[in-house]
Design a protein around this motif. Structure first.
Motif, PDB file in Angstrom:
ATOM      1  N   ALA A 176      43.579  45.191  38.984  1.00 14.23           N
ATOM      2  CA  ALA A 176      44.297  43.926  38.871  1.00 14.23           C
ATOM      3  C   ALA A 176      45.475  44.081  37.914  1.00 14.23           C
ATOM      4  O   ALA A 176      45.402  44.844  36.936  1.00 14.23           O
ATOM      5  CB  ALA A 176      43.357  42.835  38.377  1.00 14.23           C
ATOM      6  N   PRO A 177      46.596  43.378  38.161  1.00 11.71           N
ATOM      7  CA  PRO A 177      47.744  43.449  37.252  1.00 11.71           C
ATOM      8  C   PRO A 177      47.338  43.115  35.817  1.00 11.71           C
ATOM      9  O   PRO A 177      46.557  42.184  35.572  1.00 11.71           O
ATOM     10  CB  PRO A 177      48.693  42.393  37.829  1.00 11.71           C
ATOM     11  N   GLY A 178      47.861  43.885  34.881  1.00 16.83           N
ATOM     12  CA  GLY A 178      47.531  43.665  33.477  1.00 16.83           C
ATOM     13  C   GLY A 178      46.272  44.364  33.016  1.00 16.83           C
ATOM     14  O   GLY A 178      45.935  44.321  31.833  1.00 16.83           O
ATOM     15  N   TYR A 179      45.545  44.963  33.920  1.00 21.78           N
ATOM     16  CA  TYR A 179      44.305  45.694  33.606  1.00 21.78           C
ATOM     17  C   TYR A 179      43.336  44.859  32.754  1.00 21.78           C
ATOM     18  O   TYR A 179      42.932  45.266  31.662  1.00 21.78           O
ATOM     19  CB  TYR A 179      44.622  47.010  32.891  1.00 21.78           C
ATOM     20  N   PRO A 180      42.939  43.683  33.239  1.00 18.04           N
ATOM     21  CA  PRO A 180      41.984  42.871  32.461  1.00 18.04           C
ATOM     22  C   PRO A 180      40.615  43.535  32.407  1.00 18.04           C
ATOM     23  O   PRO A 180      40.244  44.319  33.286  1.00 18.04           O
ATOM     24  CB  PRO A 180      41.926  41.564  33.260  1.00 18.04           C
ATOM     25  N   SER A 193      29.895  41.744  42.804  1.00 16.36           N
ATOM     26  CA  SER A 193      30.904  40.739  42.473  1.00 16.36           C
ATOM     27  C   SER A 193      31.916  40.623  43.606  1.00 16.36           C
ATOM     28  O   SER A 193      32.386  41.612  44.157  1.00 16.36           O
ATOM     29  CB  SER A 193      31.623  41.128  41.180  1.00 16.36           C
ATOM     30  N   LYS A 194      32.286  39.382  43.960  1.00 17.02           N
ATOM     31  CA  LYS A 194      33.255  39.163  45.032  1.00 17.02           C
ATOM     32  C   LYS A 194      34.687  39.188  44.520  1.00 17.02           C
ATOM     33  O   LYS A 194      35.622  39.247  45.301  1.00 17.02           O
ATOM     34  CB  LYS A 194      32.960  37.825  45.723  1.00 17.02           C
ATOM     35  N   SER A 195      34.872  39.110  43.227  1.00 16.65           N
ATOM     36  CA  SER A 195      36.213  39.180  42.651  1.00 16.65           C
ATOM     37  C   SER A 195      36.107  39.946  41.347  1.00 16.65           C
ATOM     38  O   SER A 195      35.542  39.468  40.368  1.00 16.65           O
ATOM     39  CB  SER A 195      36.759  37.771  42.398  1.00 16.65           C
ATOM     40  N   HIS A 196      36.668  41.134  41.348  1.00 14.05           N
ATOM     41  CA  HIS A 196      36.512  42.006  40.198  1.00 14.05           C
ATOM     42  C   HIS A 196      37.855  42.641  39.878  1.00 14.05           C
ATOM     43  O   HIS A 196      38.635  42.939  40.771  1.00 14.05           O
ATOM     44  CB  HIS A 196      35.470  43.085  40.505  1.00 14.05           C
ATOM     45  N   PRO A 197      38.155  42.856  38.583  1.00 17.10           N
ATOM     46  CA  PRO A 197      39.486  43.367  38.230  1.00 17.10           C
ATOM     47  C   PRO A 197      39.759  44.795  38.672  1.00 17.10           C
ATOM     48  O   PRO A 197      40.921  45.202  38.709  1.00 17.10           O
ATOM     49  CB  PRO A 197      39.517  43.248  36.702  1.00 17.10           C
ATOM     50  N   PHE A 198      38.745  45.565  39.023  1.00 12.08           N
ATOM     51  CA  PHE A 198      39.052  46.921  39.472  1.00 12.08           C
ATOM     52  C   PHE A 198      38.145  47.453  40.576  1.00 12.08           C
ATOM     53  O   PHE A 198      38.217  48.615  40.929  1.00 12.08           O
ATOM     54  CB  PHE A 198      39.084  47.919  38.296  1.00 12.08           C
TER      55      PHE A 198
END
Length: 356
Positions: A27-31, A46-51
């Motif tokens: 994800a942008p910004g590497y959260p 997880s259905k929405s994960h930063p990486f």
């Protein structure tokens, strides 16, 4: 990167197996992930994960596939993609992306006929609209070997058990019987079956590795709450004796159990009833009975613990996942273990048979 792929394609490589294929894009910004443990377990659900499993992965894969499609001979891209549900996995298998992806659904299922049936039905149905072949996996380099998993009581937290659980919970006889039956099951299903090194010898997880020999960084990165994957990565034994039972000239990087000589290729080769010979027979029979078509039909049984299906060749697979013997009819091609009954038509618990 595409030029690197071309370099190997020009030299006749059959294709690429892409590790952690679901982790190519962040994800942008590497959260940060919301929970540290999602790095090791929760992330896969997880259905929405930063990486993990980001939609931006797919344009990259299409570029890779375009390179392979320029070469003759059916070159392949195979993904190792841990994704939350079968619909997400199907996205990786669209006609211009991966040829195949490991399907870990059965690997994560309990030994239960209803759960296995539902898992198989969903896996096949989800991929049918895009013309992708299903795949079946029981073990790999990231999970506890299925001989061990299937020998533990239903509902056991396997990671906690591996770390410091009661070792008496493991029934090795049950685990091996179920693993042998699972082989006949997955080899009879339509699509591709992937076998993990050592399962053809009936190897169990090496669960007694001491802390000082652990090599997998998961142990430290999880704050020592997970032992890691070393137990399924211990080298496989080739000979009855030797420093590494024939794996190499020196000591192995992980200690091998003393009993590995009895499970070695040398010990099991041409030995009637051995796990190795079962794998050899099953693979040979599979070519003659299960690979010419994708026709597949579940069959009704009068026993809820029995899973049965027929392939286009007419060959049937019957698996008794219950605790009592079950009656069957037909000519036996191969059984995962001894049959019972006066006329040999009783299928014992945790046993599978191929029939015609």
């Amino acid at each position: 990167f595409l030029s690197v792929m071309e370099f190997w394609m020009d030299r006749g490589l059959d294709g690429f197996r892409v590790d952690v294929a679901h982790g190519l894009v962040k994800a942008p910004g590497y959260p940060d992930a919301s929970e540290k443990q999602e790095l090791f377990s929760g992330a896969r659900r997880s259905k929405s994960h930063p990486f993990w499993d980001r939609d931006g992965i797919h344009p990259i894969v299409r570029e890779w596939r375009a390179v392979l499609d320029r070469y003759p001979g059916g070159r392949m891209l195979v993904a190792e993609a841990w994704v939350p549900e079968s619909e997400r996995l199907a996205l990786y298998l669209r006609p211009d992306e991966y040829n195949q992806s490991f399907n870990f659904a059965l690997l994560q299922a309990e030994w239960d006929s209803e759960e296995y049936r539902a898992t198989i039905e969903e896996s096949i149905a989800t991929l049918a609209p895009i013309g992708a072949a299903p795949t079946w996996v029981m073990s790999n380099h990231d999970v506890i070997r299925h001989t061990t998993r299937l020998g533990l009581p239903k509902g056991t937290d396997r990671q906690k058990w591996l770390l410091n659980g009661d070792r008496s919970l493991l029934d090795t006889e049950v685990g091996l019987r179920r693993a042998r039956a699972a082989l006949l099951l997955i080899l009879a299903l339509p699509g591709a079956a992937y076998l993990y090194q050592g399962e053809e010898l009936g190897l169990f997880e090496v669960d007694d590795l001491s802390e000082d020999v652990l090599d997998d960084p998961v142990y430290e990165r999880s704050d020592r709450t997970q032992k890691g994957r070393d137990g399924c990565r211990v080298p496989i034994p080739w000979t009855r004796s030797g420093t590494s039972f024939g794996f190499g000239a020196g000591k192995p990087w992980l200690p091998m159990p003393a009993h590995y000589g009895d499970l070695s290729v040398e010990a099991q080769d041409k030995k009637e009833g051995s796990v190795l010979e079962l794998y050899r027979k099953a693979l040979a029979l599979r070519r003659a009975n299960f690979v010419s078509d994708e026709d597949f039909t579940f069959l009704a049984t009068d026993n809820a613990n029995v899973l049965a299906f027929r392939r286009g060749s007419g060959t049937r697979c019957v698996v008794n996942m219950g605790s009592e013997p079950a009656k069957f009819e037909g000519e036996v091609l191969l059984a995962s273990g001894p049959l019972s009954g006066d006329d040999g038509t009783l299928l014992p618990a945790d046993t599978a048979v191929w029939l015609r």
